[in-house]
Each structure stands twice: as C-alpha cells, then as structure tokens.
Write a protein that holds these residues in place. Structure first.
Motif, mmCIF file in Angstrom:
data_model
loop_
_atom_site.group_PDB
_atom_site.id
_atom_site.type_symbol
_atom_site.label_atom_id
_atom_site.label_comp_id
_atom_site.label_asym_id
_atom_site.label_seq_id
_atom_site.Cartn_x
_atom_site.Cartn_y
_atom_site.Cartn_z
ATOM 1 N N GLU A 172 69.695 22.848 -54.360
ATOM 2 C CA GLU A 172 70.332 21.587 -53.930
ATOM 3 C C GLU A 172 71.859 21.703 -53.953
ATOM 4 O O GLU A 172 72.530 21.219 -53.044
ATOM 5 C CB GLU A 172 69.915 20.437 -54.851
ATOM 6 C CG GLU A 172 68.524 19.932 -54.598
ATOM 7 C CD GLU A 172 68.209 18.742 -55.483
ATOM 8 O OE1 GLU A 172 68.975 18.450 -56.427
ATOM 9 O OE2 GLU A 172 67.187 18.098 -55.226
ATOM 10 N N ASP A 184 66.365 8.600 -59.626
ATOM 11 C CA ASP A 184 65.109 9.184 -59.146
ATOM 12 C C ASP A 184 63.969 8.657 -60.006
ATOM 13 O O ASP A 184 64.164 8.390 -61.195
ATOM 14 C CB ASP A 184 65.141 10.718 -59.210
ATOM 15 C CG ASP A 184 64.171 11.342 -58.226
ATOM 16 O OD1 ASP A 184 64.621 11.865 -57.196
ATOM 17 O OD2 ASP A 184 62.941 11.271 -58.476
ATOM 18 N N VAL A 185 62.781 8.508 -59.396
ATOM 19 C CA VAL A 185 61.624 8.017 -60.151
ATOM 20 C C VAL A 185 60.927 9.125 -60.931
ATOM 21 O O VAL A 185 60.086 8.850 -61.774
ATOM 22 C CB VAL A 185 60.582 7.336 -59.228
ATOM 23 C CG1 VAL A 185 61.066 5.978 -58.764
ATOM 24 C CG2 VAL A 185 60.213 8.222 -58.057
ATOM 25 N N ASP A 186 61.265 10.370 -60.653
ATOM 26 C CA ASP A 186 60.563 11.498 -61.259
ATOM 27 C C ASP A 186 61.290 11.963 -62.526
ATOM 28 O O ASP A 186 62.344 12.598 -62.446
ATOM 29 C CB ASP A 186 60.473 12.631 -60.233
ATOM 30 C CG ASP A 186 59.636 13.803 -60.731
ATOM 31 O OD1 ASP A 186 59.125 14.541 -59.892
ATOM 32 O OD2 ASP A 186 59.514 13.992 -61.972
ATOM 33 N N GLY A 224 66.567 13.837 -57.036
ATOM 34 C CA GLY A 224 65.750 15.019 -57.314
ATOM 35 C C GLY A 224 66.273 15.760 -58.528
ATOM 36 O O GLY A 224 66.435 15.195 -59.605
ATOM 37 N N GLU A 236 72.824 18.055 -55.813
ATOM 38 C CA GLU A 236 73.770 17.393 -54.902
ATOM 39 C C GLU A 236 74.615 16.353 -55.644
ATOM 40 O O GLU A 236 75.785 16.144 -55.317
ATOM 41 C CB GLU A 236 73.017 16.766 -53.729
ATOM 42 C CG GLU A 236 72.394 17.836 -52.844
ATOM 43 C CD GLU A 236 71.726 17.258 -51.612
ATOM 44 O OE1 GLU A 236 71.935 17.806 -50.535
ATOM 45 O OE2 GLU A 236 70.992 16.263 -51.742
ATOM 46 N N THR A 281 69.683 11.882 -49.447
ATOM 47 C CA THR A 281 69.176 12.881 -48.490
ATOM 48 C C THR A 281 67.687 13.115 -48.694
ATOM 49 O O THR A 281 67.236 13.390 -49.811
ATOM 50 C CB THR A 281 69.884 14.260 -48.648
ATOM 51 O OG1 THR A 281 69.757 14.697 -49.993
ATOM 52 C CG2 THR A 281 71.333 14.181 -48.293
ATOM 53 N N ASN A 282 66.968 12.977 -47.594
ATOM 54 C CA ASN A 282 65.533 13.301 -47.552
ATOM 55 C C ASN A 282 64.711 12.540 -48.587
ATOM 56 O O ASN A 282 63.871 13.128 -49.273
ATOM 57 C CB ASN A 282 65.334 14.821 -47.701
ATOM 58 C CG ASN A 282 65.867 15.549 -46.493
ATOM 59 O OD1 ASN A 282 65.865 15.008 -45.383
ATOM 60 N ND2 ASN A 282 66.355 16.760 -46.681
ATOM 61 N N VAL A 283 64.934 11.233 -48.641
ATOM 62 C CA VAL A 283 64.261 10.418 -49.658
ATOM 63 C C VAL A 283 63.416 9.288 -49.064
ATOM 64 O O VAL A 283 62.280 9.060 -49.500
ATOM 65 C CB VAL A 283 65.299 9.820 -50.648
ATOM 66 C CG1 VAL A 283 64.640 8.875 -51.637
ATOM 67 C CG2 VAL A 283 66.034 10.944 -51.384
ATOM 68 N N LYS A 305 72.983 23.803 -50.969
ATOM 69 C CA LYS A 305 72.833 23.200 -49.638
ATOM 70 C C LYS A 305 73.720 21.959 -49.469
ATOM 71 O O LYS A 305 73.874 21.435 -48.375
ATOM 72 C CB LYS A 305 71.368 22.850 -49.345
ATOM 73 C CG LYS A 305 70.858 21.530 -49.937
ATOM 74 C CD LYS A 305 69.445 21.240 -49.475
ATOM 75 C CE LYS A 305 68.768 20.104 -50.232
ATOM 76 N NZ LYS A 305 69.009 18.775 -49.769
ATOM 77 N N PHE A 356 70.919 8.482 -54.326
ATOM 78 C CA PHE A 356 69.613 7.851 -54.449
ATOM 79 C C PHE A 356 68.507 8.856 -54.087
ATOM 80 O O PHE A 356 68.508 9.414 -53.005
ATOM 81 C CB PHE A 356 69.517 6.615 -53.528
ATOM 82 C CG PHE A 356 68.161 5.976 -53.587
ATOM 83 C CD1 PHE A 356 67.755 5.328 -54.743
ATOM 84 C CD2 PHE A 356 67.284 6.078 -52.526
ATOM 85 C CE1 PHE A 356 66.480 4.781 -54.825
ATOM 86 C CE2 PHE A 356 66.020 5.527 -52.598
ATOM 87 C CZ PHE A 356 65.617 4.870 -53.750
ATOM 88 N N GLY A 357 67.552 9.041 -55.035
ATOM 89 C CA GLY A 357 66.515 10.067 -54.850
ATOM 90 C C GLY A 357 67.120 11.437 -55.091
ATOM 91 O O GLY A 357 66.957 12.366 -54.312
HETATM 92 C C1 LIG Z 1 62.425 15.536 -51.074
HETATM 93 S S1 LIG Z 1 63.124 14.994 -52.585
HETATM 94 C C2 LIG Z 1 64.848 15.004 -52.161
HETATM 95 C C3 LIG Z 1 65.720 15.364 -53.325
HETATM 96 C C4 LIG Z 1 67.212 15.536 -52.980
HETATM 97 N N1 LIG Z 1 67.800 14.300 -52.496
HETATM 98 C C5 LIG Z 1 67.424 16.642 -51.984
HETATM 99 O O1 LIG Z 1 67.742 16.370 -50.819
HETATM 100 O O2 LIG Z 1 67.259 17.812 -52.344
HETATM 101 C C6 LIG Z 1 62.732 13.264 -52.583
HETATM 102 C C7 LIG Z 1 63.043 12.603 -53.910
HETATM 103 O O3 LIG Z 1 62.916 11.177 -53.776
HETATM 104 C C8 LIG Z 1 62.447 10.687 -55.018
HETATM 105 N N2 LIG Z 1 61.947 9.319 -54.870
HETATM 106 C C9 LIG Z 1 60.818 8.896 -54.274
HETATM 107 N N3 LIG Z 1 60.692 7.558 -54.387
HETATM 108 C C10 LIG Z 1 61.803 7.123 -55.040
HETATM 109 C C11 LIG Z 1 62.254 5.835 -55.458
HETATM 110 N N4 LIG Z 1 61.552 4.722 -55.217
HETATM 111 N N5 LIG Z 1 63.422 5.762 -56.123
HETATM 112 C C12 LIG Z 1 64.149 6.886 -56.379
HETATM 113 N N6 LIG Z 1 63.760 8.126 -56.021
HETATM 114 C C13 LIG Z 1 62.594 8.239 -55.356
HETATM 115 C C14 LIG Z 1 61.408 11.720 -55.409
HETATM 116 O O4 LIG Z 1 61.049 11.646 -56.778
HETATM 117 C C15 LIG Z 1 62.102 13.021 -55.034
HETATM 118 O O5 LIG Z 1 62.838 13.556 -56.101
#
Ligand SMILES: C[S@@+](CC[C@H](N)C(=O)[O-])C[C@H]1O[C@@H](n2cnc3c(N)ncnc32)[C@H](O)[C@@H]1O
Length: 236
Positions: free
Chosen positions: A15, A63-65, A43, A47, A100-102, A18, A40-41
């Motif tokens: 991350e 992030d929720v994880d 990961g 980033e 990104t990608n969330v 990139k 937001f999100g």
């Molecule tokens: C594909 S990853 C992208 C991670 C990072 N942004 C990147 O581009 O490398 C998607 C992320 O979104 C998070 N996610 C999904 N639902 C979410 C929510 N409601 N609130 C916050 N994060 C969330 C997932 O846990 C995951 O870490």
C-alpha cells in the motif's frame, strides 16, 4: 500476477509503495498540507502513513477490520491514528476524506455516507476512486485465482468458493457475496446516494479498459463499468 494472497506485512508495504499512483494522485484535487485527513477503509495503513509523510497535520485511518488495523498500527509506529469506530469521530472535524478501493465493500452505504458528511467540515471534500464493481468482468476481486472475465457471474458463488478454497488450501467460511465483502452496488445506485448528500465536482463511471463508449448503452453499462471516481464536497 501473484499466485497467492500477500501476508499482512506485505500488504502494508504494498500500500505504501502504490500510494503515489493511487491515493497520492488525489493531491491534485485536494490540498492536505497541515490539514486533518481521513483515509476511509485504510486497510493495512500503508497509504495512511504515506499521507502523513506528505504534509497532512493529522491522519486518521478508519477500517472495520481489526486485524488490518493491528497491522496498520505496527507499520505506522504511532504516526497515524486508527479506529474501527467512525461514530467516535467528532462532527465537522475533518478537512478531507480520501478513500481508495473501498466503497464496493461497504455494506451500509447510506449510513456510512451520512457519517462521512457529518465528520467533514463545511467545504470539506471527499476524493475517492474504487473498483472493480461486482458486475464488472473481475468484480469478485480474486485476481490471483486466474479467472475468466465474468466467471463469478456465469458460474456463481459456489463454483468460485470451491476454486479459491482449492488454491488457498483451506475452507472459506462464507454463505453469501456479502460475507465475502462484496456489496454488489452498481455505479448508478452509488451515484444516487452521493448526489443526495454532497455537491458534486466530479462523479464518473470508469469504463472497463478500452470500452469507453459501450458504457453509454444502458443495458451494458453495469457490466462494463469497472468502477467510480469522485470528488465531492460538503456544502458551506
Ligand atoms: C480492498 S481494501 C482497500 C484498502 C486500501 N484502501 C487500499 O487501497 O489498499 C477495502 C477495505 O475497506 C474496508 N471496509 C469495508 N467496509 C468498511 C466500512 N464500513 N468502514 C470502513 N472500512 C471498511 C475493508 O475492511 C478493507 O480493509
């Protein structure tokens, strides 16, 4: 293409590396110097840390994880704040939100967009791009499983799970696409939710590579829209 999923440590480093091409490209649209920025999100936090190293006064990764956040905290060595609880962030405390990608993974889109609107200062902005959307050729996301375009739609979830379980060597514990983190939202559905809440500076469907004109045909649009790019703001 990788043959197997990355480790948590590799995810953070990937991350960060990139970031100049992904979240870093958002700096052309929003100034983060001395600002409070949400990733937001976030990961594995790579980033988020990159944003802190490029001028933000404060970065909050959401992030929720929890497993990803634990890795993100180790990687950022205290330079970034991380939380899984968006409700804990104060009203109108954030200048800009990058993501990104969330949004193709977020199950409760209306509720989350309400929160993002709530935490933004007036005139604050969201810059985001995301994909692949579920109905696009590789919308199931398992790039490393060497799939054909649309095979998740043609053969279905059970077939896909069997294939990825064979590669990974363990059984997935999922019963639905949602369990697999895929909300199946279309570009048009997402776009409607955005327009209810934000002033739109830019909101575009990203076409599947090489097929920009086909996305204009309504019946094909959802299958040939890779994702979405947006730059929106909260009214003053
Ligand atoms: C594909 S990853 C992208 C991670 C990072 N942004 C990147 O581009 O490398 C998607 C992320 O979104 C998070 N996610 C999904 N639902 C979410 C929510 N409601 N609130 C916050 N994060 C969330 C997932 O846990 C995951 O870490």
């Amino acid at each position: 293409m990788n043959d197997k999923p990355m480790t948590l440590e590799e995810q953070s480093a990937y991350e960060y590396d990139k970031a100049p091409e992904s979240i870093g490209s958002y700096l052309q649209k929003a100034d983060i110097q001395e600002k409070t920025v949400v990733d937001f999100g976030c990961g594995w936090g790579g980033e988020s840390l990159w944003l802190k190293h490029h001028g933000a006064a404060k970065v909050i990764g959401i992030d929720v994880d929890e497993e990803s956040l634990a890795q993100a905290r180790v990687f950022s060595k205290g330079e970034v704040e991380f939380t899984s609880n968006i409700a804990s962030i104060e009203d109108e405390s954030v200048d800009c939100i990058f993501s990104t990608n969330v949004f193709e993974h977020v199950m409760n889109i209306p509720e989350i967009l309400d929160h993002l609107h709530r935490i933004l200062k007036p005139n604050g902005t969201i810059v985001s791009s995301f994909g692949p959307l579920f109905y696009s050729p590789y919308g199931c996301h398992f790039y490393w499983a060497h799939l054909y375009p649309f095979s998740h739609l043609i053969f279905g979830r059970d077939w896909l799970v069997h294939r990825i379980d064979n590669i990974r060597g363990f059984e997935s514990n999922t019963n639905s696409w949602e369990d697999m983190g895929l909300n199946r939202i279309t570009y048009d559905e997402f776009s409607r939710e955005i327009q209810k809440r934000f002033d739109v500076k830019e909101l575009n469907a990203i076409p599947v590579a090489g097929l920009p004109f086909v996305t204009k045909i309504p019946i094909l649009k959802q299958f040939l829209t890779f994702g979405c790019e947006m730059h929106v703001s909260k009214a003053a």
